[in-house]
Design a protein around this motif. Structure first.
Motif, short mmCIF file in Angstrom:
data_model
loop_
_atom_site.label_atom_id
_atom_site.label_comp_id
_atom_site.label_asym_id
_atom_site.label_seq_id
_atom_site.Cartn_x
_atom_site.Cartn_y
_atom_site.Cartn_z
N ASP A 167 23.16 -60.75 77.81
CA ASP A 167 23.42 -62.05 77.21
C ASP A 167 22.21 -62.46 76.36
O ASP A 167 21.06 -62.16 76.71
CB ASP A 167 23.63 -63.12 78.29
N ARG A 194 23.84 -55.42 84.23
CA ARG A 194 24.12 -54.29 85.11
C ARG A 194 22.91 -54.05 86.00
O ARG A 194 21.77 -54.06 85.54
CB ARG A 194 24.42 -53.02 84.30
N ARG A 231 26.13 -59.92 91.12
CA ARG A 231 27.10 -60.70 90.36
C ARG A 231 27.47 -61.98 91.11
O ARG A 231 27.86 -61.93 92.28
CB ARG A 231 28.35 -59.86 90.12
N ASP A 274 26.76 -60.49 82.01
CA ASP A 274 27.23 -59.11 81.96
C ASP A 274 26.17 -58.10 82.35
O ASP A 274 26.26 -56.92 82.02
CB ASP A 274 27.73 -58.78 80.54
#
Length: 377
Positions: free
Chosen positions: A13, A44, A54, A42
């Protein structure tokens, strides 16, 4: 110590708080502590050395699960990054406002909320007034439920101390640079300067000029005032800026200065750094003035650029000493100061040295991380 950073945004982001959380988490880890990030972005978990979890979401229905996800990381401290617009449409974010309270109920030992922004300004429009009221109510709830608070500028710190009446420790800790200086060969920067017109004109620029709070109309007035001696370079930005950019381009065309303004569009961090290195002068148009919460302004400090900005309600004493300031909202004075700086290479050099020195003393990420950890119980 185990610190879990909570943010609605995180790289890849693009945004000031995403960059802030990334750099601070890594700096805290660099001091020998454990750092984890919980985000709805988003990111990882396998991209680098800081684990990422998350978050289920930020709505009222989601935040109990988000609180459990955070507590499952077994933190000693939860560092909650708060900007109202990051968690709800128009900044109305009841779920985010409830999160510190839910974290304490779920067993988090210490919740530290960093207030990057508190609320939008009061405006004489019903929807804006309602949003401004909601923002203030949310900030008060967060302040009351947190164990400690971090304010990114003195004005916010004073506000939080008034609201909490001294019942919560409030630390004033600035933001750091969103883009750190990259290594660029002199020939590469010279080639870029030439492509931007820097072999014929001075290059004056701003990083992320369409961000919330920035005043791009001031750049149009500046282009008119400086005339053909300068080219304005608008560096980087977000996809969300497209609507403001279209209105800006129409206004620039109406003012007859379109040919004096170059917009780079979105760039990689390395290319942002390269464009900043090509500038002769940096202009900061934020309505709050030269504020220590602005990651774009601190990025200019890190690059050792001479800075012209407004002396606004969030401008602190250290930035008054480092930047060349004019009265808040006085666009003509901004232009006169820019003209004066462009005519005086020695003054620009001295201002650039002051900017870099200030960054090294108080705005490096390791300094910010150490200040944060020293403020914790």
């Amino acid at each position: 110590m185990r610190v879990t950073f909570v943010s609605g945004e995180y790289p890849p982001d693009v945004g000031g708080v995403a960059d802030y959380t990334y750099h601070l988490a890594h700096a805290v880890r660099g001091l020998g502590h454990e750092a984890t990030v919980v985000t709805s972005g988003d990111a990882r978990s396998n991209v680098d050395c800081v684990p990422v979890r998350r978050a289920p979401g930020w709505r009222l229905a989601d935040v109990p699960s988000t609180a459990r996800t955070i507590v499952d990381t077994r933190p000693d401290v939860v560092s909650f990054q708060y900007v109202p617009h990051m968690y709800g449409r128009g900044g109305v974010a009841a779920g985010a406002a409830a999160l510190p309270w839910l974290l304490r109920r779920a067993g988090a030992p210490c919740v530290v909320s960093t207030m990057h922004e508190i609320a939008s300004r009061w405006e004489a429009r019903p929807r804006r007034t309602a949003a401004a009221f909601a923002h203030r109510a949310q900030a008060m709830l967060i302040a009351a439920a947190s164990d400690r608070l971090v304010a990114t500028n003195a004005a916010y710190a004073r506000q939080l101390r008034r609201w909490t009446r001294g019942r919560r420790p409030v630390s004033e800790i600035p933001a750091g640079a969103s883009i750190l200086p990259a290594r660029h060969g002199a020939s590469g920067v010279a080639t870029l300067r030439s492509s931007l017109g820097g072999d014929r004109q001075a290059l004056v620029g701003e990083f992320s000029p369409f961000a919330v709070g920035k005043q791009p109309q001031a750049l149009i007035a500046l282009a008119r005032q400086l005339g053909p001696v300068a080219q304005l370079v608008l560096i980087g930005g977000l996809r969300a800026d497209d609507a403001r950019r279209a209105a800006f381009e129409r206004a620039a065309a109406d003012a007859g200065v379109s040919d004096r303004i170059t917009w780079t569009g979105q760039l990689s961090p390395s290319d942002v750094s390269r464009h900043l290195a090509a500038l002769d002068l940096y202009v900061h148009t934020h309505i709050a003035g030269a504020s220590p919460r602005s990651t774009t302004l601190v990025t200019a400090l890190a690059h050792g650029l001479p800075i012209v900005a407004f002396d606004g309600p969030e401008t602190g004493s250290s930035l008054r000493a480092a930047a060349c300031l004019v009265p808040a909202g006085d666009v003509d004075a901004l232009g006169r100061m820019a003209e004066s700086m462009l005519e005086d290479p020695h003054a620009r050099t001295e201002a650039g040295v002051r900017a870099r020195d200030l960054h090294e003393r108080g705005f490096r990420w390791d300094v910010i991380a150490r200040t944060l950890m020293e403020a914790l119980p």
